[in-house]
Design a protein around this motif. Structure first.
Motif, PDB file in Angstrom:
ATOM      1  N   ILE A   1     -29.136  59.431   5.389  1.00  0.00           N
ATOM      2  CA  ILE A   1     -29.059  60.486   6.320  1.00  0.00           C
ATOM      3  C   ILE A   1     -28.746  61.564   5.624  1.00  0.00           C
ATOM      4  O   ILE A   1     -28.373  61.630   4.528  1.00  0.00           O
ATOM      5  CB  ILE A   1     -27.792  60.040   7.189  1.00  0.00           C
ATOM      6  CG1 ILE A   1     -26.604  59.943   6.538  1.00  0.00           C
ATOM      7  CG2 ILE A   1     -28.212  58.564   8.016  1.00  0.00           C
ATOM      8  CD1 ILE A   1     -25.222  59.801   7.484  1.00  0.00           C
ATOM      9  N   THR A   2     -28.557  62.805   6.311  1.00  0.00           N
ATOM     10  CA  THR A   2     -28.588  64.103   5.935  1.00  0.00           C
ATOM     11  C   THR A   2     -26.886  64.361   5.869  1.00  0.00           C
ATOM     12  O   THR A   2     -26.053  64.145   6.903  1.00  0.00           O
ATOM     13  CB  THR A   2     -29.081  65.260   6.459  1.00  0.00           C
ATOM     14  OG1 THR A   2     -28.840  65.223   7.857  1.00  0.00           O
ATOM     15  CG2 THR A   2     -30.550  65.246   6.425  1.00  0.00           C
ATOM     16  N   ILE A   3     -26.428  64.669   4.585  1.00  0.00           N
ATOM     17  CA  ILE A   3     -25.103  65.030   4.516  1.00  0.00           C
ATOM     18  C   ILE A   3     -24.748  66.527   4.660  1.00  0.00           C
ATOM     19  O   ILE A   3     -25.399  67.324   3.853  1.00  0.00           O
ATOM     20  CB  ILE A   3     -24.386  64.558   3.343  1.00  0.00           C
ATOM     21  CG1 ILE A   3     -24.616  62.958   3.174  1.00  0.00           C
ATOM     22  CG2 ILE A   3     -23.168  64.755   3.004  1.00  0.00           C
ATOM     23  CD1 ILE A   3     -23.796  62.187   4.227  1.00  0.00           C
ATOM     24  N   ALA A   4     -24.024  67.055   5.333  1.00  0.00           N
ATOM     25  CA  ALA A   4     -23.937  68.441   5.562  1.00  0.00           C
ATOM     26  C   ALA A   4     -22.927  68.891   4.556  1.00  0.00           C
ATOM     27  O   ALA A   4     -23.311  70.065   4.078  1.00  0.00           O
ATOM     28  CB  ALA A   4     -23.094  68.749   7.016  1.00  0.00           C
ATOM     29  N   GLY A   5     -22.130  68.373   3.797  1.00  0.00           N
ATOM     30  CA  GLY A   5     -21.185  68.815   2.945  1.00  0.00           C
ATOM     31  C   GLY A   5     -20.269  67.757   2.354  1.00  0.00           C
ATOM     32  O   GLY A   5     -20.036  66.663   3.160  1.00  0.00           O
ATOM     33  N   VAL A   6     -19.789  67.844   1.122  1.00  0.00           N
ATOM     34  CA  VAL A   6     -18.538  66.899   0.644  1.00  0.00           C
ATOM     35  C   VAL A   6     -17.441  67.679   0.198  1.00  0.00           C
ATOM     36  O   VAL A   6     -17.655  68.658  -0.562  1.00  0.00           O
ATOM     37  CB  VAL A   6     -19.331  66.184  -0.379  1.00  0.00           C
ATOM     38  CG1 VAL A   6     -18.218  65.209  -0.970  1.00  0.00           C
ATOM     39  CG2 VAL A   6     -20.724  65.275  -0.163  1.00  0.00           C
ATOM     40  N   PHE A   7     -16.535  67.349   0.830  1.00  0.00           N
ATOM     41  CA  PHE A   7     -15.052  68.002   0.517  1.00  0.00           C
ATOM     42  C   PHE A   7     -14.174  66.890  -0.259  1.00  0.00           C
ATOM     43  O   PHE A   7     -13.687  66.068   0.718  1.00  0.00           O
ATOM     44  CB  PHE A   7     -14.513  68.426   1.650  1.00  0.00           C
ATOM     45  CG  PHE A   7     -15.677  69.520   2.462  1.00  0.00           C
ATOM     46  CD1 PHE A   7     -15.483  70.901   2.145  1.00  0.00           C
ATOM     47  CD2 PHE A   7     -16.629  68.983   3.209  1.00  0.00           C
ATOM     48  CE1 PHE A   7     -16.577  71.768   2.600  1.00  0.00           C
ATOM     49  CE2 PHE A   7     -17.509  69.706   3.903  1.00  0.00           C
ATOM     50  CZ  PHE A   7     -17.458  71.333   3.440  1.00  0.00           C
ATOM     51  N   LEU A   8     -13.757  67.330  -1.388  1.00  0.00           N
ATOM     52  CA  LEU A   8     -13.098  66.472  -2.298  1.00  0.00           C
ATOM     53  C   LEU A   8     -11.757  66.918  -2.537  1.00  0.00           C
ATOM     54  O   LEU A   8     -11.508  68.060  -3.323  1.00  0.00           O
ATOM     55  CB  LEU A   8     -13.597  66.095  -3.726  1.00  0.00           C
ATOM     56  CG  LEU A   8     -15.273  65.459  -3.288  1.00  0.00           C
ATOM     57  CD1 LEU A   8     -15.721  65.297  -4.484  1.00  0.00           C
ATOM     58  CD2 LEU A   8     -15.265  64.039  -2.487  1.00  0.00           C
ATOM     59  N   VAL A   9     -10.559  66.376  -2.050  1.00  0.00           N
ATOM     60  CA  VAL A   9      -9.352  66.850  -2.366  1.00  0.00           C
ATOM     61  C   VAL A   9      -8.602  66.065  -3.108  1.00  0.00           C
ATOM     62  O   VAL A   9      -8.297  64.654  -3.144  1.00  0.00           O
ATOM     63  CB  VAL A   9      -8.618  66.615  -0.944  1.00  0.00           C
ATOM     64  CG1 VAL A   9      -7.219  66.995  -0.892  1.00  0.00           C
ATOM     65  CG2 VAL A   9      -9.234  67.244   0.144  1.00  0.00           C
TER      66      VAL A   9
END
Length: 183
Positions: free
Chosen positions: A92-100
Motif C-alpha cells: 500500500i502507499t505510505i504517506a509518511g513515517v514518524f519515528l519518536v
C-alpha cells in the motif's frame, strides 16, 4: 473519511500503558480529520522472539490498512517500523513515517542481533516515503547518539531535535502532529 495513523508502541513490560498518553496526545493534536489506531503489541519476554513478533504485528496492521497510511512508532516500535520497511515490500502507499526516539540497535551481543537493521538498510527503504525522526536531548532511555547515527545514515530524512521532554516527550506529540498535517 479520516486519514489513518498507525501508532506502534514502545517495548518493555508496560510499553502499551506508558505510550497510551503519546497516542492520545497525537490524536488530540490531529483532531477529527485523523484516526489514530493504537493496537497493543503482544510480545514474548524472550528477546530472540521479540523482533519476530513485533514485525509480524506490524505486517498484520499494514496488510489491513488502505493507501495513504501514516506510520508512527515510539522507541522499540519506531525501530521495528524502520526494520520492517527496510526488509519487506509494502503493498500500500505510505504517506509518511514518524519515528519518536527510536533506538539504533548495535553491538555484537546475541540478544541484539534480531533487532538490528541490516547492513545497507538505507538503500532498502522505499525512496518515496518521507521519514521524520524526533529525539529529546534529555532522553534517559535512548542515548542521543542514536539520533545522530540515524542522521548520518539517512540524510534525506527530517530530524527534529528537542531540548527536553525525556523519553516520553512529556506525553506531548504535537510536534509530530504538525509534521503529519504538513504532508
Amino acid at each position: 473519511m479520516s486519514k489513518q495513523v498507525l501508532f506502534i508502541q514502545g517495548g518493555g513490560d508496560d510499553g502499551f500503558t506508558a505510550d497510551a498518553p503519546l497516542a492520545a496526545s497525537l490524536q488530540e493534536a490531529l483532531g477529527a480529520a485523523y484516526q489514530v489506531h493504537y493496537p497493543q503489541v503482544q510480545a514474548d519476554e524472550i528477546i530472540m522472539e521479540v523482533a519476530r513478533q513485533w514485525l509480524h504485528h506490524i505486517d498484520k496492521q499494514i496488510a489491513a490498512a488502505s493507501d495513504g497510511l501514516i506510520l508512527t512508532g515510539h522507541s522499540l516500535g519506531g525501530s521495528m517500523l524502520l526494520k520492517y520497511l527496510s526488509e519487506n515490500t509494502v503493498r500500500i502507499t505510505i504517506a509518511g513515517v514518524f519515528l519518536v526516539a527510536p533506538p539504533y540497535w548495535n553491538g555484537d551481543q546475541d540478544w541484539v542481533q534480531p533487532l538490528k537493521l541490516q547492513e545497507g538498510f538505507p538503500a532498502q527503504l522505499p525512496k518515496d516515503i518521507p521519514l521524520f525522526f524526533y529525539q529529546c536531548r534529555d532522553d534517559e532511555v535512548v542515548p542521543f547518539d542514536h539520533f545522530t547515527r540515524y542522521r548520518q545514515q539517512l540524510p534525506r530524512s527530517v530530524f527534529r531535535e528537542l531540548p527536553s521532554g525525556g523519553h516520553q516527550f512529556n506525553d506531548d506529540l504535537s510536534i509530530v502532529a504538525t509534521d503529519i498535517e504538513s504532508l
